[in-house]
Design a protein around this motif. Structure first.
Motif, PDB file in Angstrom:
ATOM      1  N   ALA A 129       0.870  -1.178   0.000  1.00  0.00           N
ATOM      2  CA  ALA A 129       0.000   0.000   0.000  1.00  0.00           C
ATOM      3  C   ALA A 129       0.902   1.221   0.000  1.00  0.00           C
ATOM      4  O   ALA A 129       2.095   1.131   0.290  1.00  0.00           O
ATOM      5  N   SER A 130       0.341   2.372  -0.343  1.00  0.00           N
ATOM      6  CA  SER A 130       1.134   3.603  -0.284  1.00  0.00           C
ATOM      7  C   SER A 130       0.269   4.751   0.205  1.00  0.00           C
ATOM      8  O   SER A 130      -0.942   4.761   0.030  1.00  0.00           O
ATOM      9  N   VAL A 131       0.949   5.702   0.838  1.00  0.00           N
ATOM     10  CA  VAL A 131       0.323   6.922   1.332  1.00  0.00           C
ATOM     11  C   VAL A 131       1.148   8.071   0.770  1.00  0.00           C
ATOM     12  O   VAL A 131       2.373   8.041   0.824  1.00  0.00           O
ATOM     13  N   THR A 132       0.473   9.089   0.228  1.00  0.00           N
ATOM     14  CA  THR A 132       1.170  10.187  -0.431  1.00  0.00           C
ATOM     15  C   THR A 132       0.790  11.528   0.163  1.00  0.00           C
ATOM     16  O   THR A 132      -0.380  11.779   0.437  1.00  0.00           O
ATOM     17  N   ILE A 133       1.791  12.383   0.364  1.00  0.00           N
ATOM     18  CA  ILE A 133       1.523  13.797   0.653  1.00  0.00           C
ATOM     19  C   ILE A 133       1.301  14.423  -0.713  1.00  0.00           C
ATOM     20  O   ILE A 133       2.234  14.566  -1.503  1.00  0.00           O
ATOM     21  N   SER A 134       0.061  14.761  -1.031  1.00  0.00           N
ATOM     22  CA  SER A 134      -0.268  15.114  -2.407  1.00  0.00           C
ATOM     23  C   SER A 134      -0.044  16.571  -2.775  1.00  0.00           C
ATOM     24  O   SER A 134       0.112  16.882  -3.945  1.00  0.00           O
ATOM     25  N   ALA A 135      -0.033  17.468  -1.822  1.00  0.00           N
ATOM     26  CA  ALA A 135       0.135  18.881  -2.181  1.00  0.00           C
ATOM     27  C   ALA A 135       0.841  19.622  -1.054  1.00  0.00           C
ATOM     28  O   ALA A 135       0.620  19.353   0.123  1.00  0.00           O
ATOM     29  N   GLY A 136       1.713  20.527  -1.426  1.00  0.00           N
ATOM     30  CA  GLY A 136       2.334  21.395  -0.451  1.00  0.00           C
ATOM     31  C   GLY A 136       3.433  20.766   0.384  1.00  0.00           C
ATOM     32  O   GLY A 136       3.829  21.312   1.402  1.00  0.00           O
ATOM     33  N   SER A 137       3.949  19.627  -0.033  1.00  0.00           N
ATOM     34  CA  SER A 137       4.998  18.962   0.734  1.00  0.00           C
ATOM     35  C   SER A 137       6.300  19.737   0.659  1.00  0.00           C
ATOM     36  O   SER A 137       6.673  20.264  -0.378  1.00  0.00           O
ATOM     37  N   GLU A 138       6.977  19.814   1.792  1.00  0.00           N
ATOM     38  CA  GLU A 138       8.311  20.394   1.864  1.00  0.00           C
ATOM     39  C   GLU A 138       9.267  19.253   2.191  1.00  0.00           C
ATOM     40  O   GLU A 138       9.353  18.816   3.344  1.00  0.00           O
ATOM     41  N   ALA A 139       9.980  18.768   1.177  1.00  0.00           N
ATOM     42  CA  ALA A 139      10.799  17.563   1.313  1.00  0.00           C
ATOM     43  C   ALA A 139      11.747  17.607   2.503  1.00  0.00           C
ATOM     44  O   ALA A 139      11.942  16.607   3.193  1.00  0.00           O
ATOM     45  N   ALA A 140      12.331  18.755   2.769  1.00  0.00           N
ATOM     46  CA  ALA A 140      13.305  18.853   3.854  1.00  0.00           C
ATOM     47  C   ALA A 140      12.659  18.830   5.236  1.00  0.00           C
ATOM     48  O   ALA A 140      13.327  18.546   6.227  1.00  0.00           O
ATOM     49  N   ASN A 141      11.359  19.119   5.318  1.00  0.00           N
ATOM     50  CA  ASN A 141      10.700  19.275   6.616  1.00  0.00           C
ATOM     51  C   ASN A 141       9.601  18.267   6.914  1.00  0.00           C
ATOM     52  O   ASN A 141       9.260  18.064   8.074  1.00  0.00           O
ATOM     53  N   ASP A 142       8.994  17.679   5.899  1.00  0.00           N
ATOM     54  CA  ASP A 142       7.821  16.833   6.090  1.00  0.00           C
ATOM     55  C   ASP A 142       8.177  15.352   6.042  1.00  0.00           C
ATOM     56  O   ASP A 142       9.155  14.955   5.409  1.00  0.00           O
ATOM     57  N   GLY A 143       7.373  14.548   6.697  1.00  0.00           N
ATOM     58  CA  GLY A 143       7.592  13.109   6.677  1.00  0.00           C
ATOM     59  C   GLY A 143       6.343  12.336   7.024  1.00  0.00           C
ATOM     60  O   GLY A 143       5.393  12.876   7.589  1.00  0.00           O
TER      61      GLY A 143
END
Length: 92
Positions: free
Chosen positions: A14-28
């Motif tokens: 399965a997968s879960v996605t941050i679909s909008a507004g993700s900040e790669a350096a800060n979000d997880g």
């Protein structure tokens, strides 16, 4: 996923996605690994991929345990935000 799972059905991923507004350096995204389900978060794509053959109920529990975290700075102060997925729906 909602409703009772059919007996004997298994999933292998399965997968879960941050679909909008993700900040790669800060979000997880993270989750509680159990019942043979492991995961890997790709910060560049914002996708948490779960793998391992397990029952639908086990995947429901794993997906319900997913947490979103974000580390940001406001006026030099690091702030950590966390959110929990509480209602996982099955695709139609």
């Amino acid at each position: 996923m909602s409703g009772p799972p059919a007996a004997g059905l298994t999933l292998s991923g399965a997968s879960v996605t941050i679909s909008a507004g993700s900040e790669a350096a800060n979000d997880g995204l993270g989750f509680v690994s159990r019942n043979g389900i492991t995961g890997n978060y790709n910060s560049a794509t914002g996708v948490l991929t779960l793998t391992g053959t397990s029952s639908v109920a086990d995947y429901q529990a794993a997906l319900a345990s997913v947490r979103f975290t974000s580390l940001t700075q406001i006026n030099g102060t690091r702030i950590r935000s966390e959110a929990h997925t509480s209602d996982v729906q099955s695709p139609t």
